[in-house]
Motif scaffolding. Sequence first.
Motif, PDB file in Angstrom:
ATOM      1  N   GLY A 406     131.389  29.804  64.547  1.00  0.00           N
ATOM      2  CA  GLY A 406     130.222  28.996  64.888  1.00  0.00           C
ATOM      3  C   GLY A 406     129.796  29.280  66.309  1.00  0.00           C
ATOM      4  O   GLY A 406     130.615  29.595  67.177  1.00  0.00           O
ATOM      5  N   VAL A 407     128.491  29.208  66.571  1.00  0.00           N
ATOM      6  CA  VAL A 407     127.964  29.439  67.920  1.00  0.00           C
ATOM      7  C   VAL A 407     126.986  28.332  68.283  1.00  0.00           C
ATOM      8  O   VAL A 407     126.331  27.735  67.419  1.00  0.00           O
ATOM      9  N   LEU A 408     126.911  28.068  69.583  1.00  0.00           N
ATOM     10  CA  LEU A 408     125.934  27.138  70.126  1.00  0.00           C
ATOM     11  C   LEU A 408     124.739  27.946  70.587  1.00  0.00           C
ATOM     12  O   LEU A 408     124.873  28.856  71.409  1.00  0.00           O
ATOM     13  N   GLN A 409     123.576  27.643  70.037  1.00  0.00           N
ATOM     14  CA  GLN A 409     122.381  28.444  70.309  1.00  0.00           C
ATOM     15  C   GLN A 409     121.381  27.626  71.111  1.00  0.00           C
ATOM     16  O   GLN A 409     120.950  26.555  70.682  1.00  0.00           O
ATOM     17  N   PHE A 410     121.023  28.133  72.285  1.00  0.00           N
ATOM     18  CA  PHE A 410     120.000  27.467  73.093  1.00  0.00           C
ATOM     19  C   PHE A 410     118.655  28.095  72.755  1.00  0.00           C
ATOM     20  O   PHE A 410     118.515  29.301  72.660  1.00  0.00           O
ATOM     21  N   GLY A 411     117.667  27.262  72.580  1.00  0.00           N
ATOM     22  CA  GLY A 411     116.353  27.732  72.150  1.00  0.00           C
ATOM     23  C   GLY A 411     115.932  26.987  70.902  1.00  0.00           C
ATOM     24  O   GLY A 411     116.468  25.932  70.575  1.00  0.00           O
ATOM     25  N   THR A 412     114.946  27.515  70.217  1.00  0.00           N
ATOM     26  CA  THR A 412     114.416  26.861  69.023  1.00  0.00           C
ATOM     27  C   THR A 412     114.603  27.756  67.807  1.00  0.00           C
ATOM     28  O   THR A 412     114.661  28.982  67.930  1.00  0.00           O
ATOM     29  N   GLU A 413     114.682  27.131  66.646  1.00  0.00           N
ATOM     30  CA  GLU A 413     114.835  27.882  65.406  1.00  0.00           C
ATOM     31  C   GLU A 413     114.127  27.154  64.273  1.00  0.00           C
ATOM     32  O   GLU A 413     114.326  25.944  64.084  1.00  0.00           O
ATOM     33  N   VAL A 414     113.297  27.880  63.548  1.00  0.00           N
ATOM     34  CA  VAL A 414     112.642  27.342  62.367  1.00  0.00           C
ATOM     35  C   VAL A 414     113.542  27.579  61.157  1.00  0.00           C
ATOM     36  O   VAL A 414     114.004  28.704  60.935  1.00  0.00           O
ATOM     37  N   VAL A 415     113.806  26.522  60.400  1.00  0.00           N
ATOM     38  CA  VAL A 415     114.572  26.625  59.154  1.00  0.00           C
ATOM     39  C   VAL A 415     113.617  26.280  58.018  1.00  0.00           C
ATOM     40  O   VAL A 415     113.018  25.205  58.008  1.00  0.00           O
ATOM     41  N   ALA A 416     113.458  27.185  57.065  1.00  0.00           N
ATOM     42  CA  ALA A 416     112.494  26.987  55.980  1.00  0.00           C
ATOM     43  C   ALA A 416     113.126  27.312  54.637  1.00  0.00           C
ATOM     44  O   ALA A 416     114.008  28.164  54.539  1.00  0.00           O
ATOM     45  N   ALA A 417     112.664  26.608  53.606  1.00  0.00           N
ATOM     46  CA  ALA A 417     113.092  26.913  52.243  1.00  0.00           C
ATOM     47  C   ALA A 417     112.568  28.290  51.847  1.00  0.00           C
ATOM     48  O   ALA A 417     111.565  28.775  52.384  1.00  0.00           O
TER      49      ALA A 417
END
Length: 498
Positions: A406-417
Amino acid sequence: MSNSPIDVVLIGGGIMSATLGAMIQRVQPDWSIRIYERLGEVAQESSNPWNNAGTGHAALCELNYMPEASDGTVDPAKAISINEQFQLSRQFWASLVAAGDLPEPGTFINSTPHMTFVKGRDNVRYLRKRYEALKDEPLFAGMEYSEDPAVIGEWTPLLTKKRNAKQRIAATRQSAGTDVDFGALTRALMDNLVENGAELALNHSVRNIKRTKDGLWRLKVRHEVGHTSHVMTARFVFVGAGGGALHLLQKSGIPEIKGFGGFPISGQFLRTSNPDLVAQHQAKVYGKAAVGAPPMSVPHLDTRVVDGQASLLFGPYAGFSPKFLKTGSWFDLPGSVRPGNLGPMLAVARDNFDLIRYLVGEVLANRAKKLKALQEFMPTAKSEDWELITAGQRVQVMKKDPKKGGVLQFGTEVVAAEDGSIAGLLGASPGASTAVPIMVDLLKHCFPDRFSGWLPTIKELIPTVGRTLNDRPEEAQRVLSTTAETLQLQAETLQLQQ
């Protein structure tokens, strides 16, 4: 409200939902749009001006976008990429101002120089290298550098007044920076959405999301005044609920959210409206983060203009709270744990001990320690001039990683179906500043069969979408100048070096 399916439901009344709604209303004006906001007003969480720094992140002053590599080199690529994204946001806002769909630009954006300030020999050496790497890049043209306390004091007196003359210091200044009131911008975008037919349901929280057999989304919605509930259906759902997005995406059951977790980081600022101090500091000045500190905790002393009133803000003082929203629940973090994300979350805890120790130390810091941190920037700071305010919650993304678990990610991420019928945004900074390119990418991903038909309208709103500016100096000059004129920013500060 009608019981027939809504074309687009936006969950959360912040800058992300407002931006996406504004785009959809222009590319597909016949679609119905409904916005659900849990609180009594829009822009009360991360988009509220006192819950964020309003920097207008363009990588002009933020060192975390351009770290020094182990071999001593500095790579400007990410800084340039962030600036490119902010230029798309500026173009979109300028188009709406020109069309009369946004109010006087001074109500939400103002020219404010962006500076970086460092102390100590090694940091001075690094900042000089960073300046040398950026000064000839078109989007950073006009950046100034100095190690002279007299010059830095002319830029902003509070940094040098009564500072130890033996201390090595350096600063860069980019006059083309901006201060953005994302709360005012969000409210203006929402007002325009409603004027053009969208429905805004305040005090309404989405409690559950389930896919129906016919491919629609069934939402259970509760009115927070009286706690009455109703069920409605939507063809497309965007979860722009900040820290609340993870929980709702988990409830949707889409496989794409499996393995994601949230790492909440709280924050505080010191604020002053003392007119004498405000008059002496007209800039956003970023320093270098402490060892183990998250990127959004880089100390900075900022001019803020909110509702026409100028103030100074210093911070943020990061901390830890299990809440995912400023107005959230103490059970947000434990309630987000699932079998699929427990492993990644534990791996993040194992590998980020320095960060956890830093956050605990920040939580335990007393006012004297907070004032001392301010005095590192402003040696003459006095406690009685400053009040402590609570900033918004930031929930960083934790996700699976094949090597580390597992990693900690700084920034934004879009999660889509996979079918694009539901999407949500996770993460934080630079967030609001890059809302426009994020939402363009979301439209392209979620509506691939329609996007090419929408592209001409999108290009009218954002002329350089799909192209970069930094490798086209003349076009960069034109775009910077035209958006500056429309947004009433200081056009003369945007001249490119010939």
